[in-house]
Design a protein around this motif. Structure first.
Motif, mmCIF file in Angstrom:
data_model
loop_
_atom_site.group_PDB
_atom_site.id
_atom_site.type_symbol
_atom_site.label_atom_id
_atom_site.label_comp_id
_atom_site.label_asym_id
_atom_site.label_seq_id
_atom_site.Cartn_x
_atom_site.Cartn_y
_atom_site.Cartn_z
ATOM 1 N N SER A 109 0.965 -1.090 -0.047
ATOM 2 C CA SER A 109 0.065 0.082 0.010
ATOM 3 C C SER A 109 0.968 1.326 0.041
ATOM 4 C CB SER A 109 -0.902 0.036 1.353
ATOM 5 O OG SER A 109 -1.777 -1.095 1.217
ATOM 6 N N LYS A 110 1.684 1.475 -0.996
ATOM 7 C CA LYS A 110 2.478 2.452 -1.330
ATOM 8 C C LYS A 110 1.805 3.794 -1.802
ATOM 9 C CE LYS A 110 6.752 -0.252 -1.899
ATOM 10 N NZ LYS A 110 7.709 -0.431 -2.775
ATOM 11 N N SER A 111 2.406 4.992 -1.442
ATOM 12 C CA SER A 111 1.757 6.388 -1.967
ATOM 13 C C SER A 111 2.880 7.135 -2.017
ATOM 14 C CB SER A 111 0.725 6.565 -1.216
ATOM 15 O OG SER A 111 0.798 6.967 0.110
ATOM 16 N N ALA A 112 2.527 8.413 -2.442
ATOM 17 C CA ALA A 112 3.657 9.391 -2.230
ATOM 18 C C ALA A 112 3.915 9.754 -0.978
ATOM 19 C CB ALA A 112 3.241 10.781 -2.947
ATOM 20 N N ARG A 113 3.015 9.898 0.138
ATOM 21 C CA ARG A 113 3.059 10.015 1.369
ATOM 22 C C ARG A 113 3.786 8.813 2.015
ATOM 23 N NH1 ARG A 113 0.611 14.151 4.488
ATOM 24 N NH2 ARG A 113 0.520 13.667 6.742
ATOM 25 N N PHE A 114 3.484 7.720 1.484
ATOM 26 C CA PHE A 114 4.150 6.226 2.339
ATOM 27 C C PHE A 114 4.834 5.534 1.210
ATOM 28 C CE2 PHE A 114 -0.003 7.247 4.520
ATOM 29 C CZ PHE A 114 0.376 7.752 5.800
ATOM 30 N N PRO A 115 5.789 6.010 0.946
ATOM 31 C CA PRO A 115 6.715 5.476 -0.154
ATOM 32 C C PRO A 115 7.248 3.910 0.014
ATOM 33 C CG PRO A 115 8.001 7.069 0.656
ATOM 34 C CD PRO A 115 6.653 7.208 1.118
ATOM 35 N N ASN A 116 7.466 3.942 1.391
ATOM 36 C CA ASN A 116 8.033 2.608 1.934
ATOM 37 C C ASN A 116 6.824 1.520 2.354
ATOM 38 O OD1 ASN A 116 10.613 3.339 1.484
ATOM 39 N ND2 ASN A 116 10.710 4.508 3.262
ATOM 40 N N GLY A 117 5.639 1.903 2.114
ATOM 41 C CA GLY A 117 4.472 1.125 2.467
ATOM 42 C C GLY A 117 3.738 1.600 3.677
ATOM 43 N N LEU A 118 2.653 1.583 3.743
ATOM 44 C CA LEU A 118 1.485 2.198 4.890
ATOM 45 C C LEU A 118 2.188 1.853 6.321
ATOM 46 C CD1 LEU A 118 -0.874 4.123 5.042
ATOM 47 C CD2 LEU A 118 -2.287 1.933 4.896
ATOM 48 N N ALA A 119 1.905 2.660 7.241
ATOM 49 C CA ALA A 119 2.191 2.431 8.574
ATOM 50 C C ALA A 119 3.749 2.212 8.696
ATOM 51 C CB ALA A 119 1.343 1.395 9.203
ATOM 52 N N ASN A 120 4.501 2.199 7.863
ATOM 53 C CA ASN A 120 5.969 1.866 8.042
ATOM 54 C C ASN A 120 6.902 3.149 8.157
ATOM 55 O OD1 ASN A 120 7.897 -0.241 8.069
ATOM 56 N ND2 ASN A 120 8.231 0.119 5.840
#
Length: 559
Positions: A300-311
């Motif tokens: 679940s990657k995004s610009a805000r979470f490039p290394n994966g969500l909650a990570n």
């Protein structure tokens, strides 16, 4: 979905997901549950009354049915068609998945031992791994609630590795078998205690579930609800509130967020049509199993979470642990040729050998940290494809030898605590995807000296107990030869561990993601350590406790 207006979305229908759904629906919250596997009804589907003689290969395990032809896992196992996983750098790791409603609770061993004060604060004692962010006293009342709801048989032993339940919580245990009494007498000579196993099998009726009648293998599933599985208890109980809806064959591919980083829901593949759907929810609970939930977060990657969500801690997928395992057994001469009678019981061991070495470790007398226990097998059980003992010849003489050995073989299964290490983790394979287009998990694995020394101690201890029973196990294997593969015990935990700081953990003590307050994890991924005991009771206890906290937060408008 018939316009079902839900507040909380739960991914997974096993121990954690179903307990979360039960607790939240009971509190009045509308819950939607997604399960990647198919629908399953043990009341109509279980082969619990089938015998090995009716099955191909006398019911022996095979690549489609790892635990035997009639095992309750109808779709799943070490390998799932269309859903591969990989291992890096020569690692060996086995990942069990049960693709069915109820998940692994349909076929688990149902051993239900509480973690103790020693288990929650291992790092404080020996400096290894991580402490849990709460004390045993904080979770003890929730163990009581879970044991009473689930239905656990056993007794309070007074042993330091077996914290007591409150009065009236535990159901009576079944009587020990002759083989188990012999083991207890032999172990006593070495100062090693033997105690009734705590097991999620009813010996007294509970709600609409019947007591066990000691006749069929628990691993086949249980149509009368005596052997605990969520498909005969928590799921129908949650549905009865009118607040739960379940969608099966729903393969979740990602947890979705908005531009502010707030979790908005999930995207899933309908496995029957291959269509992708998006669902919105106020709160998302991941309870898909430790490695599946971690895979979802890493994907679940995004610009805000490039290394994966909650990570933000970099800990998602790290700290992967499984129980250690090793097997040792022998033919016991004193048990040969004894009169044959019904010794079924609730099919698993009625007695076991809990860890007895905390004081020795305090005195620095052992060369390994943490502990292990022995599950024991040996009784007059249903014949299978194998024949115990060294038998020779054919005809009447062969039959005589087989009958002489029947019920005389005893096996010990070591189950021990693993300390997390930097070599054991999972990430995402950069190239391979499953049939649904979702990048697959890649495992990295290596046992440490802690586990190898523990297994060596266990093998020597078991050999000594067998010697006191007059049995010779022969030359012992090396620890490297004896220890089972990573994942083989199916107790993998730790990949989204909880902690007291967002710097080195993924969630707080309530399973709430540090990075996304409306995202929770309620499976074994949150474990800060992996005590030698089965993890399912503690998964359910944490899910009950944490869902109760979540409900209060929702009602207060804090989430």
């Amino acid at each position: 979905m018939n316009n079902f207006d839900f507040e909380v979305l739960v991914v997974g229908s096993g121990a954690g997901g179903s307990m979360a759904a039960y607790e939240l629906t009971k509190a009045g919250h509308k819950v939607l549950m997604l399960e990647a596997g198919r629908d399953y009804d043990p009341k109509t589907e279980t082969p619990m009354f089938k015998r090995n003689g009716e099955a191909p290969l006398m019911g022996a395990g095979n690549s489609d049915k790892d635990f035997g032809f009639y095992d309750a896992t109808v779709d799943g196992g070490w390998q799932v068609p269309g859903e591969p996983y990989t291992a890096a750098d020569g690692s060996e790791f086995l990942w069990w998945r049960a693709r069915m409603l109820g998940g692994r609770t349909n076929h688990w061993g149902r051993y239900s031992l509480r973690f103790s004060e020693h288990d929650f604060k291992g790092k404080s004692r020996d400096g290894l791994g991580a402490d849990w962010p709460f004390d045993y006293e904080d979770i003890a009342p929730w163990y009581d609630k879970t044991e009473a709801l689930v239905g656990v048989c056993g007794t309070n032993t007074g042993l330091d590795d077996m914290p007591p339940s409150s009065d009236g919580i535990l159901q009576p245990p079944p009587k020990p078998r002759i083989t188990e009494l012999l083991i207890a007498a032999a172990a006593k000579k070495l100062g090693i205690p033997v105690a009734p196993m705590h097991r999620a099998v009813l010996t007294r009726p509970l709600d609409n579930r019947a007591a066990c009648f000691y006749a069929t293998p628990c691993g086949h599933g249980c149509s009368i609800g005596a052997a605990f599985q969520t498909t005969t208890s928590l799921i129908p109980m949650a549905k009865a509130t009118g607040n739960l809806q379940v969608i099966t064959d729903a393969m979740v591919k990602s947890v979705d967020t908005d531009e502010h980083g707030t979790v908005t829901g999930v995207s899933y593949v309908d496995k029957k049509t291959s269509a992708v759907h998006q669902l919105k929810a106020k709160v998302v609970i991941l309870a898909a199993s430790a490695c599946e939930s971690a895979r979802l977060l890493l994907n679940s990657k995004s610009a805000r979470f490039p290394n994966g969500l909650a990570n933000s801690s970099g800990q998602v997928g790290k700290n992967l642990m499984d129980s250690t395992g090793a097997n040792i057994g022998a033919m016991v001469p004193a048990l040969q040729g004894r009169p044959i009678y019904n010794e079924d019981g609730h099919t698993a061991n009625h007695l076991f050998i809990p860890w007895w070495g905390h004081k020795a470790q305090e005195r620095k007398e052992l060369d390994f940290p943490r502990g292990y226990h022995f599950e024991i097998g040996g009784r007059f059980s249903e014949p299978s494809a194998g024949i115990a003992g060294n038998v020779q010849g054919y005809g009447a003489d062969l039959k005589r030898q087989v009958k002489q050995n029947y019920g005389a073989y005893i096996g010990f299964a070591l189950r021990g605590e693993m300390v997390p290490n930097e070599h054991c983790y999972m990430d995402i394979d950069p190239e391979l995807k499953d049939k649904w287009g979702i990048p697959v998990a890649r495992f990295h694995w290596k046992w440490s000296e802690h586990e190898l020394k523990q297994v060596a101690h266990g093998l020597n201890t078991a050999k000594a107990i067998f010697a006191h029973m007059g049995a010779d196990v022969g030359e012992l294997p090396t620890p490297e030869q004896a220890i089972l593969k990573g994942g083989e015990i199916i107790h993998e935990v730790g990949t989204t561990r909880m902690g007291a700081s967002p710097k080195d953990s993924v969630t707080n003590q309530w399973g709430q993601s540090w990075d996304c307050p409306n995202l929770f994890v309620m499976d074994g991924g949150v474990f800060a350590s992996n005590p030698h005991k089965n993890c399912t009771l503690t998964i359910m206890t944490l899910a009950m406790r944490n869902s109760n906290w979540l409900s209060a937060q929702l009602k207060q408008g804090a989430i």
